[in-house]
Write a protein that holds these residues in place. Structure first.
Motif, PDB file in Angstrom:
ATOM      1  N   SER A 127       0.846  -1.202  -0.029  1.00  0.00           N
ATOM      2  CA  SER A 127       0.042  -0.078   0.023  1.00  0.00           C
ATOM      3  C   SER A 127       0.810   1.204   0.013  1.00  0.00           C
ATOM      4  CB  SER A 127      -1.067   0.152   1.285  1.00  0.00           C
ATOM      5  OG  SER A 127      -0.198   0.083   2.461  1.00  0.00           O
ATOM      6  N   GLY A 128       0.315   2.299  -0.351  1.00  0.00           N
ATOM      7  CA  GLY A 128       0.968   3.564  -0.490  1.00  0.00           C
ATOM      8  C   GLY A 128       1.837   3.844  -1.759  1.00  0.00           C
ATOM      9  N   SER A 129       2.356   4.775  -1.733  1.00  0.00           N
ATOM     10  CA  SER A 129       3.104   5.179  -2.993  1.00  0.00           C
ATOM     11  C   SER A 129       4.456   5.790  -2.830  1.00  0.00           C
ATOM     12  CB  SER A 129       2.104   6.292  -3.819  1.00  0.00           C
ATOM     13  OG  SER A 129       2.667   7.000  -4.978  1.00  0.00           O
ATOM     14  N   PRO A 130       5.283   5.686  -3.844  1.00  0.00           N
ATOM     15  CA  PRO A 130       6.454   6.477  -3.775  1.00  0.00           C
ATOM     16  C   PRO A 130       6.394   7.847  -4.555  1.00  0.00           C
ATOM     17  CG  PRO A 130       6.645   4.854  -5.369  1.00  0.00           C
ATOM     18  CD  PRO A 130       5.438   4.727  -4.941  1.00  0.00           C
ATOM     19  N   GLY A 358      -7.740 -11.090  -5.404  1.00  0.00           N
ATOM     20  CA  GLY A 358      -7.106  -9.888  -5.082  1.00  0.00           C
ATOM     21  C   GLY A 358      -5.922 -10.016  -3.855  1.00  0.00           C
ATOM     22  N   SER A 359      -5.285  -9.187  -3.492  1.00  0.00           N
ATOM     23  CA  SER A 359      -4.490  -9.097  -2.546  1.00  0.00           C
ATOM     24  C   SER A 359      -5.119  -9.389  -1.204  1.00  0.00           C
ATOM     25  CB  SER A 359      -3.831  -7.580  -2.178  1.00  0.00           C
ATOM     26  OG  SER A 359      -2.940  -7.192  -3.651  1.00  0.00           O
ATOM     27  N   GLY A 360      -4.353 -10.331  -0.552  1.00  0.00           N
ATOM     28  CA  GLY A 360      -4.803 -10.642   0.557  1.00  0.00           C
ATOM     29  C   GLY A 360      -4.530  -9.867   1.879  1.00  0.00           C
ATOM     30  N   ARG A 361      -3.362  -9.345   1.849  1.00  0.00           N
ATOM     31  CA  ARG A 361      -2.917  -8.331   2.842  1.00  0.00           C
ATOM     32  C   ARG A 361      -1.960  -7.409   2.246  1.00  0.00           C
ATOM     33  NH1 ARG A 361       1.117 -11.661   6.989  1.00  0.00           N
ATOM     34  NH2 ARG A 361       1.928 -13.042   5.293  1.00  0.00           N
ATOM     35  N   LYS A 362      -1.926  -6.227   2.599  1.00  0.00           N
ATOM     36  CA  LYS A 362      -0.905  -5.131   1.977  1.00  0.00           C
ATOM     37  C   LYS A 362      -0.013  -4.485   3.173  1.00  0.00           C
ATOM     38  CE  LYS A 362      -3.982  -3.794  -1.841  1.00  0.00           C
ATOM     39  NZ  LYS A 362      -4.379  -2.689  -2.466  1.00  0.00           N
ATOM     40  N   PHE A 363       1.305  -4.325   2.664  1.00  0.00           N
ATOM     41  CA  PHE A 363       2.380  -3.957   3.554  1.00  0.00           C
ATOM     42  C   PHE A 363       2.562  -2.343   3.055  1.00  0.00           C
ATOM     43  CE2 PHE A 363       2.709  -8.612   3.539  1.00  0.00           C
ATOM     44  CZ  PHE A 363       2.895  -8.812   4.845  1.00  0.00           C
ATOM     45  N   PRO A 364       2.605  -1.619   4.050  1.00  0.00           N
ATOM     46  CA  PRO A 364       2.889  -0.126   3.677  1.00  0.00           C
ATOM     47  C   PRO A 364       4.364   0.067   3.010  1.00  0.00           C
ATOM     48  CG  PRO A 364       2.900  -0.367   6.003  1.00  0.00           C
ATOM     49  CD  PRO A 364       2.619  -1.564   5.647  1.00  0.00           C
ATOM     50  N   LEU A 365       4.350   0.710   2.038  1.00  0.00           N
ATOM     51  CA  LEU A 365       5.774   0.821   1.359  1.00  0.00           C
ATOM     52  C   LEU A 365       6.679   1.790   2.303  1.00  0.00           C
ATOM     53  CD1 LEU A 365       7.312   0.289  -1.377  1.00  0.00           C
ATOM     54  CD2 LEU A 365       6.385   2.494  -2.209  1.00  0.00           C
ATOM     55  N   GLU A 637       5.417   8.509   6.742  1.00  0.00           N
ATOM     56  CA  GLU A 637       4.449   8.343   5.935  1.00  0.00           C
ATOM     57  C   GLU A 637       3.906   9.909   5.704  1.00  0.00           C
ATOM     58  OE1 GLU A 637       0.010   6.482   5.992  1.00  0.00           O
ATOM     59  OE2 GLU A 637       1.546   5.113   6.032  1.00  0.00           O
ATOM     60  N   ALA A 638       3.493  10.442   4.760  1.00  0.00           N
ATOM     61  CA  ALA A 638       2.894  11.446   4.792  1.00  0.00           C
ATOM     62  C   ALA A 638       1.584  11.537   4.850  1.00  0.00           C
ATOM     63  CB  ALA A 638       2.945  12.153   3.053  1.00  0.00           C
ATOM     64  N   ASP A 639       0.902  12.740   5.213  1.00  0.00           N
ATOM     65  CA  ASP A 639      -0.300  12.917   5.782  1.00  0.00           C
ATOM     66  C   ASP A 639      -1.530  12.253   4.910  1.00  0.00           C
ATOM     67  OD1 ASP A 639       0.054  14.659   3.753  1.00  0.00           O
ATOM     68  OD2 ASP A 639      -0.963  16.477   4.682  1.00  0.00           O
ATOM     69  N   MET A 640      -1.223  11.764   3.783  1.00  0.00           N
ATOM     70  CA  MET A 640      -2.264  11.442   2.898  1.00  0.00           C
ATOM     71  C   MET A 640      -1.779  10.291   1.968  1.00  0.00           C
ATOM     72  SD  MET A 640      -4.032  15.069   1.529  1.00  0.00           S
ATOM     73  CE  MET A 640      -4.368  16.405   2.665  1.00  0.00           C
ATOM     74  N   ALA A 641      -2.775   9.098   1.982  1.00  0.00           N
ATOM     75  CA  ALA A 641      -2.740   8.220   0.978  1.00  0.00           C
ATOM     76  C   ALA A 641      -1.534   7.311   1.057  1.00  0.00           C
ATOM     77  CB  ALA A 641      -2.903   8.668  -0.531  1.00  0.00           C
ATOM     78  N   GLY A 642      -0.998   7.329   2.249  1.00  0.00           N
ATOM     79  CA  GLY A 642       0.162   6.538   2.077  1.00  0.00           C
ATOM     80  C   GLY A 642       1.430   6.730   1.637  1.00  0.00           C
ATOM     81  N   GLN A 643       1.605   7.920   1.126  1.00  0.00           N
ATOM     82  CA  GLN A 643       2.722   8.560   0.212  1.00  0.00           C
ATOM     83  C   GLN A 643       4.038   8.656   1.171  1.00  0.00           C
ATOM     84  OE1 GLN A 643       2.919  10.641  -2.730  1.00  0.00           O
ATOM     85  NE2 GLN A 643       5.080   9.963  -2.329  1.00  0.00           N
ATOM     86  N   VAL A 644       5.090   8.029   0.542  1.00  0.00           N
ATOM     87  CA  VAL A 644       6.288   8.170   1.294  1.00  0.00           C
ATOM     88  C   VAL A 644       6.895   9.466   1.340  1.00  0.00           C
ATOM     89  CG1 VAL A 644       8.778   7.143   1.295  1.00  0.00           C
ATOM     90  CG2 VAL A 644       6.964   5.821   0.492  1.00  0.00           C
ATOM     91  N   ALA A 645       7.174  10.038   2.376  1.00  0.00           N
ATOM     92  CA  ALA A 645       7.684  11.277   2.726  1.00  0.00           C
ATOM     93  C   ALA A 645       9.178  11.393   2.759  1.00  0.00           C
ATOM     94  CB  ALA A 645       7.097  12.083   3.980  1.00  0.00           C
ATOM     95  N   TYR A 646       9.643  11.112   1.565  1.00  0.00           N
ATOM     96  CA  TYR A 646      11.110  11.151   1.506  1.00  0.00           C
ATOM     97  C   TYR A 646      11.811  12.370   1.981  1.00  0.00           C
ATOM     98  CZ  TYR A 646      10.494   7.068  -1.893  1.00  0.00           C
ATOM     99  OH  TYR A 646      10.155   5.994  -2.494  1.00  0.00           O
ATOM    100  N   TYR A 647      11.191  13.459   1.400  1.00  0.00           N
ATOM    101  CA  TYR A 647      11.841  14.723   1.986  1.00  0.00           C
ATOM    102  C   TYR A 647      11.546  15.351   3.353  1.00  0.00           C
ATOM    103  CZ  TYR A 647      12.253  15.663  -3.129  1.00  0.00           C
ATOM    104  OH  TYR A 647      12.565  15.324  -4.456  1.00  0.00           O
TER     105      TYR A 647
END
Length: 659
Positions: A127-130, A358-365, A637-647
């Protein structure tokens, strides 16, 4: 005799270029932009013009490889698939023990094939996004849906505020469009933390403290609110909410569900505190307010970049920029609007890989390695495709260890950091070696990516790899023919087309609304716009790590596709000439780049434009070559949508120990 093939780029880039490829004697390739494509217009970026180097590289993996101790041995497809199938069969009754990681190295439809395979099996996913997720979610919260006019519409504006969209590094076509707009008289204001590439496309620049865009947007609205006059749109007698709203647009305020609460929020903010937070002068913030002011006449278009969402409050950054455009009457207005990402125009039915269960479970990126390590039942099998996971995921060292401790299959054409952690490496065919169709973020055209030449060695298309593995399972996971998938998708989308028509024409487009929200009705159930509910302060700084670590994309290479022979060791980072660390460091010398998560040797250079609070590390180099910025970045994790807060990472530069 040479031959000419019309095809298209499917790589991870929003420009989605149509190509003309000339195949000469000995297979020599010349790749150019298709002059007949309305968006590509005959030119392409240097990354794609050099794509033949990637196809023919001597470092390319062109046969399956199976781990043998610390190295690999070549294997046949039959042997590699049999080994993988045995693991899948063993885990088939407990599919959550399999983890499928697939991302968009290609935007092609057929490239997604393994999602059908592992969705049918019920494997776990992530889950989440880079990338863009926090900003996209912010847009949905504001407008109710993601909708954007064509970029050409933004170029009609009298004023363009480029809020961190580094077109020089990310989109040669947007850069060309901005240059053309300036030539006809449009003015461009760029807001950014100092990464290079804005000077040539800007009339004015504001260098902002990294991650504080929401404070600058709030400051501009605060200034407009306090200017003491009410701007009444034509046909309006005033704002229905009552009371003064400063130089804000009354009609736009009336289309917001929560305008009074938001104005109260702005009224309670201290302008000097906002300016101090973003490191911008009152004069600069006033200039920004002038650029958006409804009283200025012509519209202002807003381009939102690919970095403002990569902070802990990245979604909120986007929401406040949206609010500034909305409350100044620049939404739903020809030549105005906000441009972050384009909506799905559904030219073709893109959902062919959706499968049950579909996906049985999801791990946060953001915390993939640690979460997989704690999983119960444990993950025993990992499939990675379309992403150099180790290099691009936070905590790269832990990610590499996580993969190496399990049976890991990596579909990869080069010996990347992810491939080095694999049990089995499967070599995919690359763009120009297989047929596909692809859509793009920057234009409404669906492109046909024709096969130009045969895959090198034993490489196979991603579709063929997934379908071949599905066929050897018991019971099998059966795939339709590739041409059937493409034809069905084209018939089922808004184009109502066919593969034969797309092959003949090369590209097909759909109508795209030039001015979204022109009727003032938004996609929320009540038709009203949503403004932010609060403005969060920055998280407290750790004084030990005074610099914000930024890792933008490179101009010359796509993401982590930096050839090994072109990577610098130690990697090069950049600081402002006013950076305090230079008191003890010599420009051009070697230093330690340290975060709370780790350290690495780097070479320090000066970048005149950079904000003094930042250290810039162009991302994409590899662990195996002494680089990889994500080795010292912990997942946040950023504040929305599981975004990776790299910065969100903070760093310091110190003298490297003597050897």
């Amino acid at each position: 005799m040479s031959r000419i093939v019309r095809t298209a780029c499917t790589r991870h880039c929003g420009d989605g270029c149509a190509l003309v490829v000339e195949v000469g004697e000995g297979g020599k390739l010349v790749v150019r932009g298709n002059p007949d494509h309305p968006f590509t217009q005959g030119f392409i970026c240097a990354k794609t013009a050099r794509f033949a180097e990637r196809l023919t590289s001597l470092r390319r993996i062109v046969t399956p490889l199976i781990r043998d101790g610390e190295g690999f041995r070549e294997a046949s497809w039959e042997a590699a698939l049999s080994l993988i199938a045995a693991q899948v069969q063993r885990l088939r009754r407990t599919p959550e023990r399999m983890l499928h990681v697939h991302y968009h190295a290609s935007f092609g439809l057929l490239h997604q094939a393994s999602k059908l395979l592992f969705g049918t099996l019920g494997a776990s996913g992530f889950s989440g996004s880079p990338c863009l997720a926090a900003g996209a979610e912010a847009v949905r919260r504001d407008f109710g849906a993601v909708r954007q006019g064509p970029l050409s519409e933004a170029m009609r504006a009298e004023r363009i505020v480029n809020w961190g969209r580094n077109a020089g590094a990310q989109s040669v076509h947007l850069a060309a469009m901005i240059a053309k707009a300036r030539k006809r008289g449009a003015r461009v204001l760029s807001i950014h933390p100092g990464d290079p590439g804005y000077a040539g496309i800007s009339d004015v620049e504001i260098v902002i403290r990294p991650g504080t865009d929401r404070f600058l947007a709030a400051a501009a609205m605060k200034i407009l609110l306090e200017r003491g006059q009410v701007h009444v749109s034509p046909g309006e007698s005033g704002w229905a909410g009552g009371g003064a709203c400063g130089v804000l647009d009354s009609a736009s305020l009336a289309r917001c569900a929560d305008a009074r609460a938001f104005l109260d929020l702005l009224g309670g903010l201290d302008l000097e505190v906002l300016l101090d937070a973003c490191g911008v002068s009152r004069q600069q913030a006033g200039m920004l307010a002038d650029w958006y002011s409804p009283g200025q006449g012509g519209p202002t278009a807003t381009l939102i970049g690919r970095g403002v969402q990569r902070y802990a409050h990245g979604g909120e950054n986007v929401r406040f920029i949206d609010a500034l455009a909305m409350l100044t009457g620049n939404i739903g207005r020809a030549g105005g609007g906000v441009y972050y990402m384009r909506q799905d125009l559904k030219q073709a039915a893109w959902n062919w890989t959706q499968a049950e269960p579909g996906s049985g479970r999801k791990f946060p990126l953001t915390d993939l390695a640690a979460q997989v390590g704690r999983a119960d039942p444990p993950v025993e099998f990992v499939w990675v495709e379309g992403m150099n996971l180790v290099t691009q995921c936070p905590d790269s060292l832990a990610t590499a260890a996580m993969l190496k401790e399990r049976f890991t299959v990596v579909v990869e054409p080069f010996m990347t950091d992810t491939a080095r952690a694999a049990t089995v490496i499967l070599p995919p065919a690359l763009m120009l070696e297989c047929e596909d169709i692809a859509k793009a973020d920057s234009h409404p055209y669906l492109n046909h990516s024709a096969k130009v030449l045969e895959p090198r060695g034993q490489a196979r298309s991603n579709f063929d790899i997934a379908s071949a593995l599905g066929a050897v399972l018991d019971p099998p996971v059966n795939f339709p023919a590739a041409e059937e998938v493409l034809d069905t998708a084209l018939c089922g989308g808004n184009l109502r087309s066919s593969l034969s028509e797309l092959r003949e024409k090369g590209f097909l487009g759909v109508d795209m609304p030039e001015t979204p929200w022109a009727d003032g009705v938004f996609a929320h159930p009540d038709g009203l716009y949503r403004l932010p509910e609060e403005l969060h302060p920055e998280r407290p700084d750790d004084p030990r790590y005074p610099l914000r670590l930024l890792s933008p994309v490179r101009r010359d290479h796509l993401l982590s596709q930096v050839p090994e022979e072109e990577q610098e060791s130690p990697p090069r980072v950049f600081v402002s000439p006013d950076c305090a660390a230079l008191a003890t460091l010599a420009p051009g010398g070697v230093a330690l780049l340290e975060t709370a998560h780790g350290s690495m040797e780097v070479r320090v250079d000066i970048l005149e434009s950079l904000h003094p609070d930042a250290v810039l590390y162009p991302r994409g180099d590899w662990l195996s070559r002494g680089g990889c910025v994500n080795r010292i970045i912990r997942g946040v994790e950023a504040d929305m949508a599981g975004q990776v807060a790299y910065y969100q990472a903070r760093a310091r530069l110190v003298t490297a120990p003597a050897v």
